[in-house]
Write an enzyme that holds these catalytic residues in place. Structure first.
Site, short mmCIF file in Angstrom:
data_model
loop_
_atom_site.label_atom_id
_atom_site.label_comp_id
_atom_site.label_asym_id
_atom_site.label_seq_id
_atom_site.Cartn_x
_atom_site.Cartn_y
_atom_site.Cartn_z
N ASP A 1 -0.02 -0.95 13.41
CA ASP A 1 0.42 -2.22 12.90
C ASP A 1 0.45 -3.19 13.93
O ASP A 1 0.78 -4.33 13.59
CB ASP A 1 1.63 -1.93 12.10
CG ASP A 1 1.53 -1.20 10.72
OD1 ASP A 1 0.30 -1.27 10.07
OD2 ASP A 1 2.30 -0.46 10.24
N GLY B 1 0.71 -1.29 0.05
CA GLY B 1 0.00 -0.05 0.09
C GLY B 1 0.95 1.27 0.18
O GLY B 1 0.36 2.24 -0.70
C1 S3P Z 1 2.59 3.25 6.54
C2 S3P Z 1 1.48 3.78 7.00
C3 S3P Z 1 0.34 3.04 7.77
C4 S3P Z 1 0.94 1.70 7.95
C5 S3P Z 1 1.71 1.15 6.90
C6 S3P Z 1 2.84 1.87 6.69
C7 S3P Z 1 3.57 4.08 5.88
O1 S3P Z 1 -0.72 2.95 6.95
O2 S3P Z 1 -0.32 0.68 8.46
O3 S3P Z 1 2.00 -0.28 7.33
O4 S3P Z 1 4.76 3.77 5.62
O5 S3P Z 1 3.21 5.19 5.67
P1 S3P Z 1 -1.88 4.18 6.87
O6 S3P Z 1 -1.03 5.35 6.41
O7 S3P Z 1 -2.88 3.74 5.84
O8 S3P Z 1 -2.41 4.20 8.26
#
Ligand code: S3P
Length: 447
Positions: free
Chosen positions: A330, A100
């Protein structure tokens, strides 16, 4: 792959270097690729997610020369595209895998350049919400073509993004506390003319705000209003050398394993102690965990130090309020496992975001803990775990989610019988050597 853990475990003893921080590794690679000049990076996590970012920036024209080091990390140089911008052959498709962070941050980068790129992902990533990033980037002037634009419902990958070299700056109130959303908007803001500001409902992790200045870009941060702003246009310049600290989210699994296994005493050096990431340590402290955190003198953008954990036979329940959730988002699966061993009712309030992670983690935690014989339920956005419970043998599925795979592995050390984990390979996303590191700590105790 199916892996089996427990029943029980030898004490976990000794010192282990957990791998590099995933969030920072993505940013170190991406920002170096965007920058003018050559940046040296070290301590970069060599995992499936970070390799997705490395492949993405390489296909956009950055020169990435990273080699595997004896400790398993990646180190070397990245020559960025700088003011020339990313280069995309027509029809370029970038596969973001399970990541993501790769997909959302990349959208922010691509929004400011007049070219079309298609982003795809694996089955899990293709279900995750992208509207939260698409909305603000559209307001700035980027355009998107989605797989189901006609029916207007699927704001998910695969999608094509067409950037613009005339982005408008925005002041955006994000409906979610998400560092991925915040970072995407700020990165796009670097290509707009004027001030781009993001306000969050709660403060999320601040790696982007801390790392951009290392590349010569000012970020205006207001802690009390949970806002961050950049002034565009701005070009990133080589950061010289970046050393990525070790990942507190990976450290959380070994921390909990040491807490729950009798006789354990584990030291985890070089871990990021960034306050927006270490909410789990504050929660464990409230639960009475015997953990010592030793900060090291700060040399880079992030606070770093050592976590020392000792087995703690009696733990107390606690309430995790919504405001602290972004600082431990997380770590909820592994904290929920700890809660099964604590006396009383532990509540995790405002954890609805867990439904849109690599799996529906809220449902998976309740199902998995229940199968293990624990008392767990979800009411709206609150997760409730009542302990202490004797956990029993179970066969659990990681659902392809790395954090569930490691949580269920640690459950095997608490349970009366073995815990088997289907699709344990999912750990390759953030902690490929997790099972080896556990085995090293177990073996150390026997020497
Ligand atoms: C992350 C932000 C978090 C986290 C993901 C990594 C990042 O997600 O859960 O594992 O590196 O910016 P969200 O920004 O969607 O909360």
């Amino acid at each position: 792959m199916i892996a089996s853990f427990g029943p029980g475990s030898n004490p976990l003893c000794g010192e282990v270097h957990v791998p590099g921080d995933k969030s920072l590794s993505h940013r170190a690679v991406l920002f170096s690729a965007m920058a003018e000049g050559v940046t040296r990076v070290a301590g970069v996590l060599n995992s499936a997610d970070v390799r997705s970012t490395i492949r993405a920036v390489t296909s956009l024209g950055a020169h990435v020369m990273l080699e595997s080091q004896p400790d398993g990390s990646l180190a070397g140089t990245i020559e960025g595209w700088g003011e020339r911008g990313p280069q995309a052959d027509s029809g370029l498709t970038i596969d973001c895998g399970n990541s993501g962070t790769t997909a959302r941050l990349l959208m922010g980068v691509l929004a400011g350049w007049p070219m079309t790129v298609t982003l795809t992902g694996d089955e899990s990533l293709s279900k995750r919400p992208m509207r939260r990033v698409i909305r603000p980037l559209e307001q700035m002037g980027a355009t998107f073509e989605m797989n189901c634009a006609a029916c207007g419902v699927n704001w998910t990958l695969p999608l094509a993004i067409r950037g613009s070299d005339a982005l408008e700056p925005i002041a955006y109130e994000s409906p979610v506390a998400s560092a991925q959303v915040k970072s995407a908007i700020l990165l796009a803001g670097l290509r707009a003319h004027g001030r781009t500001k993001v306000v969050e409902p709660k403060q999320s992790r601040d790696h982007t705000e801390l790392l951009l200045p290392v590349f010569g870009v000012d970020v205006e941060v207001e802690r009390d209003t949970c806002s961050a702003a950049v002034e565009g246009p701005a070009t990133l310049h080589s950061a010289g050398e970046i050393v990525v600290p070790r990942d507190p989210s990976s450290a959380a699994f070994l921390t909990v394993a040491a807490l729950v296994v009798a006789g354990s005493h584990v030291t985890l050096p070089g871990v990021s102690l960034n306050e927006t990431r270490t909410g789990f340590l504050r929660v464990l402290d409230r639960m009475g965990a015997r953990i010592e955190v030793v900060p090291w003198p700060q040399t880079g953008a992030e606070r770093v130090g050592e976590i020392v954990v000792r087995h703690t036979p009696v733990l107390a329940a606690t309430t995790v309020c919504a405001g602290e959730v972004p600082f431990l988002i997380d770590e909820v699966p592994i904290l929920a496992l700890v809660a099964t061993q604590a006396h009383g009712e532990t509540r995790f309030e405002g954890v609805g975001e867990l439904r849109v992670k690599e799996s529906d983690r809220l449902a998976a935690i309740v199902d998995g803990l229940t199968a293990l014989g624990a008392v767990a339920s979800a009411e709206d956005d609150t997760l409730i775990v009542v302990g202490p419970s004797r956990l029993r043998s179970a066969s659990l599925d990681s659902l392809g989610d790395h954090r569930l795979a490691m949580t269920w592995a640690v459950a095997g050390f608490v349970a009366d019988g073995a815990v088997t984990v289907q699709d344990f390979d999912a750990v390759s996303v953030s902690y490929p050597d997790f099972a080896r590191d556990i085995a090293l700590l177990q073996a150390e105790a026997g020497t």
